[in-house]
Design a protein around this motif. Structure first.
Motif, PDB file in Angstrom:
ATOM      1  N   PRO A  54       0.814  -1.227   0.000  1.00 25.34           N
ATOM      2  CA  PRO A  54       0.000   0.000   0.000  1.00 25.34           C
ATOM      3  C   PRO A  54       0.844   1.272   0.000  1.00 25.34           C
ATOM      4  O   PRO A  54       0.436   2.280  -0.576  1.00 25.34           O
ATOM      5  CB  PRO A  54      -0.831  -0.126   1.279  1.00 25.34           C
ATOM      6  CG  PRO A  54      -0.165  -1.161   2.105  1.00 25.34           C
ATOM      7  CD  PRO A  54       0.543  -2.082   1.167  1.00 25.34           C
ATOM      8  N   TYR A  55       2.001   1.237   0.652  1.00 22.01           N
ATOM      9  CA  TYR A  55       2.871   2.410   0.659  1.00 22.01           C
ATOM     10  C   TYR A  55       3.441   2.666  -0.729  1.00 22.01           C
ATOM     11  O   TYR A  55       3.509   3.806  -1.169  1.00 22.01           O
ATOM     12  CB  TYR A  55       4.010   2.231   1.674  1.00 22.01           C
ATOM     13  CG  TYR A  55       3.568   2.366   3.107  1.00 22.01           C
ATOM     14  CD1 TYR A  55       3.657   3.587   3.764  1.00 22.01           C
ATOM     15  CD2 TYR A  55       3.029   1.289   3.792  1.00 22.01           C
ATOM     16  CE1 TYR A  55       3.244   3.717   5.086  1.00 22.01           C
ATOM     17  CE2 TYR A  55       2.619   1.402   5.115  1.00 22.01           C
ATOM     18  CZ  TYR A  55       2.726   2.618   5.761  1.00 22.01           C
ATOM     19  OH  TYR A  55       2.313   2.747   7.049  1.00 22.01           O
ATOM     20  N   ASP A  57       2.094   1.872  -3.586  1.00 20.03           N
ATOM     21  CA  ASP A  57       1.020   2.402  -4.428  1.00 20.03           C
ATOM     22  C   ASP A  57       0.801   3.893  -4.154  1.00 20.03           C
ATOM     23  O   ASP A  57       0.651   4.698  -5.072  1.00 20.03           O
ATOM     24  CB  ASP A  57      -0.277   1.623  -4.178  1.00 20.03           C
ATOM     25  CG  ASP A  57      -0.196   0.206  -4.714  1.00 20.03           C
ATOM     26  OD1 ASP A  57       0.675  -0.053  -5.565  1.00 20.03           O
ATOM     27  OD2 ASP A  57      -0.985  -0.649  -4.279  1.00 20.03           O
ATOM     28  N   ARG A  58       0.778   4.249  -2.862  1.00 23.85           N
ATOM     29  CA  ARG A  58       0.525   5.643  -2.497  1.00 23.85           C
ATOM     30  C   ARG A  58       1.651   6.549  -2.993  1.00 23.85           C
ATOM     31  O   ARG A  58       1.419   7.608  -3.550  1.00 23.85           O
ATOM     32  CB  ARG A  58       0.384   5.755  -0.982  1.00 23.85           C
ATOM     33  CG  ARG A  58      -0.281   7.029  -0.505  1.00 23.85           C
ATOM     34  CD  ARG A  58      -0.524   6.956   1.003  1.00 23.85           C
ATOM     35  NE  ARG A  58      -1.034   5.644   1.398  1.00 23.85           N
ATOM     36  CZ  ARG A  58      -0.652   4.978   2.492  1.00 23.85           C
ATOM     37  NH1 ARG A  58       0.241   5.500   3.307  1.00 23.85           N
ATOM     38  NH2 ARG A  58      -1.165   3.806   2.770  1.00 23.85           N
ATOM     39  N   PHE A  59       2.894   6.121  -2.774  1.00 25.85           N
ATOM     40  CA  PHE A  59       4.032   6.949  -3.179  1.00 25.85           C
ATOM     41  C   PHE A  59       4.085   7.130  -4.690  1.00 25.85           C
ATOM     42  O   PHE A  59       4.318   8.233  -5.180  1.00 25.85           O
ATOM     43  CB  PHE A  59       5.351   6.340  -2.666  1.00 25.85           C
ATOM     44  CG  PHE A  59       5.760   6.839  -1.311  1.00 25.85           C
ATOM     45  CD1 PHE A  59       5.051   6.486  -0.178  1.00 25.85           C
ATOM     46  CD2 PHE A  59       6.859   7.690  -1.167  1.00 25.85           C
ATOM     47  CE1 PHE A  59       5.417   6.952   1.082  1.00 25.85           C
ATOM     48  CE2 PHE A  59       7.231   8.162   0.089  1.00 25.85           C
ATOM     49  CZ  PHE A  59       6.519   7.792   1.211  1.00 25.85           C
ATOM     50  N   THR A  61       1.678   6.976  -6.760  1.00 22.83           N
ATOM     51  CA  THR A  61       0.554   7.803  -7.192  1.00 22.83           C
ATOM     52  C   THR A  61       0.840   9.285  -6.926  1.00 22.83           C
ATOM     53  O   THR A  61       0.647  10.131  -7.793  1.00 22.83           O
ATOM     54  CB  THR A  61      -0.740   7.392  -6.469  1.00 22.83           C
ATOM     55  OG1 THR A  61      -1.026   6.029  -6.795  1.00 22.83           O
ATOM     56  CG2 THR A  61      -1.898   8.267  -6.892  1.00 22.83           C
ATOM     57  N   CYS A  62       1.315   9.575  -5.707  1.00 22.65           N
ATOM     58  CA  CYS A  62       1.593  10.972  -5.346  1.00 22.65           C
ATOM     59  C   CYS A  62       2.812  11.523  -6.082  1.00 22.65           C
ATOM     60  O   CYS A  62       2.830  12.685  -6.481  1.00 22.65           O
ATOM     61  CB  CYS A  62       1.843  11.076  -3.839  1.00 22.65           C
ATOM     62  SG  CYS A  62       0.382  10.831  -2.831  1.00 22.65           S
ATOM     63  N   SER A  80       3.617  10.407   4.904  1.00 25.19           N
ATOM     64  CA  SER A  80       3.218   9.284   4.059  1.00 25.19           C
ATOM     65  C   SER A  80       3.969   8.008   4.421  1.00 25.19           C
ATOM     66  O   SER A  80       3.522   6.905   4.135  1.00 25.19           O
ATOM     67  CB  SER A  80       3.465   9.617   2.579  1.00 25.19           C
ATOM     68  OG  SER A  80       2.679  10.720   2.181  1.00 25.19           O
ATOM     69  N   GLN A 325      -4.426  11.793   9.936  1.00 27.47           N
ATOM     70  CA  GLN A 325      -3.665  12.460   8.871  1.00 27.47           C
ATOM     71  C   GLN A 325      -2.388  13.107   9.397  1.00 27.47           C
ATOM     72  O   GLN A 325      -1.636  13.703   8.644  1.00 27.47           O
ATOM     73  CB  GLN A 325      -4.526  13.537   8.192  1.00 27.47           C
ATOM     74  CG  GLN A 325      -5.477  12.985   7.132  1.00 27.47           C
ATOM     75  CD  GLN A 325      -6.579  12.144   7.740  1.00 27.47           C
ATOM     76  OE1 GLN A 325      -7.309  12.583   8.612  1.00 27.47           O
ATOM     77  NE2 GLN A 325      -6.692  10.904   7.266  1.00 27.47           N
TER      78      GLN A 325
END
Length: 347
Positions: A54-55, A57-59, A61-62, A80, A325
């Motif tokens: 998941p990390y 994917d997030r990185f 994407t961002c 993040s 957050q």
DNA sequence: GACCCGTGGGC
DNA sequence: TGCCCAAGGGT
């Protein structure tokens, strides 16, 4: 042992059984983007595939490119990374992206020596990037490879002293072609077949060459030097609340949980300072204790809460309903949950 | 070489 | 439950 046969058998097995992972190229596709290989390798240091996915994917994407990451807001990157652990990796990640921008024109160098000079890239990661992203021969040795090789050769010298000799053994079985696939195949084998406990030798593509299997006890490899006992420390965190906000600080840039947002806390030692170590003379209420295990010590952390109306120095008021957050490391996230649960109970 | 640095899963 | 372990690097 026919040294060539090891790589041949392993690559045949890999072509049929390789894991599909977000940072890997599909079979037959060109080598993956060096940025994605680098990012995945940093995240995978001492960290499981399941935790990284998941990390990653997030990185990606961002920040789809190393340039995006080089220009990213530092605090946002650190937040993040929260929960993944070993936060020096995140600090080095930013430094590395900026160095690639500044010193290499935005492209990762394709050789181990230059890669090694970048922050956060050591011997293993440099070899992995060179082999996987650039298709060059490199000797890639991580804990999986050490385990597979120590069993294959029944190499009994204990780690970490055995490391240089193990590397030479891995060098002997590393093929000139497809070194990247070979490295990833060794990791897939170590992860799913040649496991720490109960290796599945009946399914192993290398069983016919495995000296430890002949001996009858492959699970005893690799040998390891004895480790030290883990001390237990105690401490207190302070949940300071005002108008549905909580007071958060940022920890110093180096050391434990360095650079991460956190709840204020006293020193973590044999003796818990408790109220005596509090940042202000308030009326504290005990919300309970959270326990957490770090690499080299275990911690029992008492959570004290209070309401406060004055200003505090050196931090920020953070809305409690957006606490997730804030990018708190797991320890502080759990302390926050404890405080919030205690707070709900009061109502 | 020794020590520091997170976290979650497995048994 | 406590201990082991993980696609290591920095100092």
């Amino acid at each position: 042992m026919r040294v060539d046969a090891v790589a041949e058998n392993l690559l045949i097995w890999y072509d049929a059984h390789r894991r599909r992972l977000p940072w890997r190229a599909e079979p037959g596709a060109p080598a993956p983007d060096p940025y994605r290989v680098w990012l995945s390798e940093i995240m995978l240091q001492q960290t499981t595939v399941a935790a990284v996915k998941p990390y990653f994917d997030r990185f990606t994407t961002c920040w789809p490119t190393v340039t995006d990451l080089a220009f990213a807001d530092e605090a946002e990157v650190m937040s993040s990374w929260a929960g993944l652990g070993y936060y020096a990796r995140a600090r080095n990640l930013i430094a590395c992206a900026r160095a690639v921008m500044r010193d290499h024109g935005g492209s990762f160098p394709n050789n181990e020596e230059e890669l090694r000079s970048l922050p956060g890239i050591g011997e293993y990661t440099a070899a992995a990037i060179v082999a996987i992203a650039f298709g060059r021969r490199a000797v890639v040795v991580d804990a999986n490879v050490e385990r597979v090789a120590s069993r294959l050769f029944a190499f009994a010298e204990p780690l970490p002293a055995a490391r240089p000799a193990l590397r030479r053994l891995v060098d002997r079985i590393t093929p000139n072609e497809r070194a990247g696939d070979f490295a990833q195949a060794m990791m897939d084998l170590g992860s799913g077949i040649c496991t720490v406990r109960s290796p599945k030798c009946m399914l192993c593509a290398l069983s016919s060459d495995c000296a430890a299997l002949v001996q009858g006890s492959p699970e005893t490899y690799p040998m390891k030097a004895a480790r030290r006992a883990k001390p237990r420390r105690r401490g207190t965190v302070y949940w300071i609340e005002r108008d549905d906000h909580v007071w958060l600080i940022r920890r110093p840039g180096k050391g434990l949980l360095g650079g991460m947002r956190a709840l204020p806390s006293g020193p973590w030692t044999d003796e818990d300072p408790g109220v005596a170590g509090a940042p202000m003379p308030a009326c504290w209420s005990d919300a309970g204790t959270v326990s957490h295990v770090f690499t080299h010590f275990a911690l029992d952390l008492r959570v004290l809460t209070t309401r406060w109306t004055a200003d505090v120095a050196g931090g920020e008021w953070w809305p409690i309903d957006q606490i997730e957050q804030a990018g708190l490391p797991t320890l502080f996230a759990r302390a926050a949950s404890r405080a919030i649960a205690d707070r709900e109970q009061e109502r």
